[in-house]
Design a protein around this motif. Sequence first.
Motif, PDB file in Angstrom:
ATOM      1  N   VAL B 175       0.843  -1.203   0.000  1.00  0.00           N
ATOM      2  CA  VAL B 175       0.000   0.000   0.000  1.00  0.00           C
ATOM      3  C   VAL B 175       0.882   1.259   0.000  1.00  0.00           C
ATOM      4  O   VAL B 175       0.680   2.149  -0.840  1.00  0.00           O
ATOM      5  N   PRO B 176       1.890   1.339   0.890  1.00  0.00           N
ATOM      6  CA  PRO B 176       2.804   2.489   0.812  1.00  0.00           C
ATOM      7  C   PRO B 176       3.440   2.663  -0.581  1.00  0.00           C
ATOM      8  O   PRO B 176       3.659   3.790  -1.033  1.00  0.00           O
ATOM      9  N   ARG B 177       3.716   1.547  -1.244  1.00  0.00           N
ATOM     10  CA  ARG B 177       4.333   1.653  -2.570  1.00  0.00           C
ATOM     11  C   ARG B 177       3.355   2.290  -3.567  1.00  0.00           C
ATOM     12  O   ARG B 177       3.753   3.084  -4.422  1.00  0.00           O
ATOM     13  N   LEU B 178       2.068   1.939  -3.432  1.00  0.00           N
ATOM     14  CA  LEU B 178       1.067   2.584  -4.286  1.00  0.00           C
ATOM     15  C   LEU B 178       1.022   4.083  -3.977  1.00  0.00           C
ATOM     16  O   LEU B 178       0.985   4.914  -4.893  1.00  0.00           O
ATOM     17  N   ALA B 179       1.059   4.412  -2.677  1.00  0.00           N
ATOM     18  CA  ALA B 179       1.047   5.832  -2.283  1.00  0.00           C
ATOM     19  C   ALA B 179       2.224   6.572  -2.919  1.00  0.00           C
ATOM     20  O   ALA B 179       2.095   7.710  -3.374  1.00  0.00           O
ATOM     21  N   TRP B 203      -5.551  -5.945   0.252  1.00  0.00           N
ATOM     22  CA  TRP B 203      -4.739  -4.814  -0.221  1.00  0.00           C
ATOM     23  C   TRP B 203      -5.635  -3.595  -0.470  1.00  0.00           C
ATOM     24  O   TRP B 203      -5.310  -2.481  -0.051  1.00  0.00           O
ATOM     25  N   MET B 204      -6.762  -3.821  -1.110  1.00  0.00           N
ATOM     26  CA  MET B 204      -7.681  -2.715  -1.401  1.00  0.00           C
ATOM     27  C   MET B 204      -8.208  -2.080  -0.118  1.00  0.00           C
ATOM     28  O   MET B 204      -8.433  -0.866  -0.076  1.00  0.00           O
ATOM     29  N   GLU B 209      -8.459   2.606   3.115  1.00  0.00           N
ATOM     30  CA  GLU B 209      -8.204   3.176   4.449  1.00  0.00           C
ATOM     31  C   GLU B 209      -7.400   4.474   4.361  1.00  0.00           C
ATOM     32  O   GLU B 209      -7.633   5.411   5.111  1.00  0.00           O
ATOM     33  N   ARG B 210      -6.466   4.491   3.431  1.00  0.00           N
ATOM     34  CA  ARG B 210      -5.644   5.705   3.271  1.00  0.00           C
ATOM     35  C   ARG B 210      -6.234   6.685   2.251  1.00  0.00           C
ATOM     36  O   ARG B 210      -5.621   7.713   1.946  1.00  0.00           O
ATOM     37  N   LEU B 274     -15.051  -8.497  -7.924  1.00  0.00           N
ATOM     38  CA  LEU B 274     -14.202  -7.315  -7.706  1.00  0.00           C
ATOM     39  C   LEU B 274     -14.927  -6.010  -8.020  1.00  0.00           C
ATOM     40  O   LEU B 274     -14.558  -4.957  -7.505  1.00  0.00           O
ATOM     41  N   LYS B 275     -15.960  -6.098  -8.854  1.00  0.00           N
ATOM     42  CA  LYS B 275     -16.777  -4.902  -9.125  1.00  0.00           C
ATOM     43  C   LYS B 275     -17.351  -4.336  -7.834  1.00  0.00           C
ATOM     44  O   LYS B 275     -17.621  -3.150  -7.726  1.00  0.00           O
ATOM     45  N   GLN B 276     -17.583  -5.230  -6.875  1.00  0.00           N
ATOM     46  CA  GLN B 276     -18.203  -4.816  -5.616  1.00  0.00           C
ATOM     47  C   GLN B 276     -17.171  -4.243  -4.635  1.00  0.00           C
ATOM     48  O   GLN B 276     -17.544  -3.726  -3.586  1.00  0.00           O
ATOM     49  N   VAL B 277     -15.895  -4.384  -4.972  1.00  0.00           N
ATOM     50  CA  VAL B 277     -14.855  -3.941  -4.034  1.00  0.00           C
ATOM     51  C   VAL B 277     -14.671  -2.432  -4.155  1.00  0.00           C
ATOM     52  O   VAL B 277     -14.450  -1.911  -5.246  1.00  0.00           O
ATOM     53  N   LYS B 278     -14.780  -1.771  -3.015  1.00  0.00           N
ATOM     54  CA  LYS B 278     -14.645  -0.317  -3.010  1.00  0.00           C
ATOM     55  C   LYS B 278     -13.271   0.095  -3.525  1.00  0.00           C
ATOM     56  O   LYS B 278     -12.245  -0.434  -3.080  1.00  0.00           O
ATOM     57  N   GLY B 279     -13.269   1.031  -4.459  1.00  0.00           N
ATOM     58  CA  GLY B 279     -11.999   1.535  -4.972  1.00  0.00           C
ATOM     59  C   GLY B 279     -11.580   0.935  -6.297  1.00  0.00           C
ATOM     60  O   GLY B 279     -10.663   1.447  -6.945  1.00  0.00           O
TER      61      GLY B 279
END
Lengths: 220, 310
Positions: B175-179, B203-204, B209-210, B274-279
């Motif tokens: 997640v930090p790497r995505l940030a 991961w999502m 969360e961030r 995955l369509k239902q996954v927020k983000g």
Amino acid sequence: MIVGEQKPFDEIWGMVKDHKQITVFGCNTCVSVCHQGGNKEAEILASLLRMRATQEGLDIRIENNGIERQCEHPFFEKVEDTLQASESVLSLACGIGVQFIAAKYPSLPVYPALNTTFLGDVPSDGFFAEKCQACGDCVLGITGGICPVSRCCKRIFNGPCGGSTNGKCEISKDIDCAWQLVVDRLEALGKLDDYEKITPIKDWSKDRAGGPRSFKLEDF
Amino acid sequence: MEIKTASKLEKVLKNGHMAVSSECGPPRSSDARGIIDKGHLLKNHVDCINITDNQTSVTRLCSLAACIHLKNEGLEPVLQMVVRDRNRIALQSDILGAASFGINNMLCLSGDHQSFGDHPSSQNVFDLDSMQLIQTARYMRDEGKFLGGDDIKKPPNMFIGAAANPFADPFKIRVPRLAKKIAAGAEFIQTQCVYNLEKFEKWMEGVVERGLHEQVFIMAGITPMRSVGMAKYMARAVPGMDVPKELIDRLSGVPKDKQAEEGITIAVEAIERLKQVKGVAGFHIMAIEWEEKVPEIVERAGLYPRPVVE
């Protein structure tokens, strides 16, 4: 230190076999630690070459000698006469020593018995590992003391890439992922937040890319 | 949301649609027919088509030329650029070249190590890393300057993406790497193929969360399995790929001639979930040398017809 590995014997033989005299010349500092290029290894290599010459019925005078370092003038004093009298030198030094001899003795043929492999350490007995590529602009202060230039196969400054698996590099299970090590080390130092700082684009002009490097002490 | 470029992908995403992209590998030949044909198989069912850049380090017709061929056919290519083979001079030069042909999207990647490809004895470049390539492309576009500081008379105006692999290690920095990629300037993300749905969802969760999903469009990578052999190969030999045992077991439980169909069904089910996954803002469907199946997947997953954007 500088680590080297002896070239395959046939390749060495191929380079020197046409000479009538060869001085097999050890370098007893860096490359002696890895048991590849010290004075003892020069003695062994000279013996092997003599056997080969005998097998092939060639009359070659093969002698061995050596000094502490082939990269500085003072060490050559005691072998000055020997080298002046040699027809060829097979140097067991790293590429630096070979070139030093080539520059010091313009008419003396010199051949490398070693492949200079890397700048490394001795993490355990008999094991040598690359740790530095002399890039000229050290980043160890921001990577937790782990070098991404020499230890990441893509020399990524903002790693790890997507190929890092169970702490290993995508190219081999025998290679640690340098960025796994960086992350572990930052965590151990309580500095994991620093991971998110983007390392800026590197100035490679201080590396090999900028041409041969040198520096001069002004007081000398 | 402000539309910054002429990218169709940007418009689809910023208009709130689930985006769909796909991917084609150029031929190992100077004949571009293959890539053009693949493009036409996909064009009505996707918003844009990634063109890979010498993937797995195997030498192919270059990504930029293949993108131009698709552009000439009226399709919307995404120029994949790896930093393995070109230094900052060549990368910036190719970005200008791509922009001059109206290529509106690029994806910044490291590239597989050359030891995997057909020229393992080649040198690698890695003058920049993928993070720094994102920065470079944004700098050229937004500041109108080359890295060296000189002005670009007409800056390249591209929508800039990056990859993310939630399944690579160490997981704690994924997640930090995505940030970090977002901070570098990534505007859309295409992920590694998602087979381990639980791990992706975990991961999502960290991403949401961030609040990172509000700063970048995340497209989940989908690759249908053609056979249990392919699944086993990907699990064993492809770096950074997470293929759960249950998936292999499910394919093994199906007769050989039905495995491909089962693979498609698994892909469709993954998209539905995955369509239902927020983000999750869209899907990147990589049907490796199986492009003809992409329309079926898109239709069965309820992602057809594709939205029309201005």
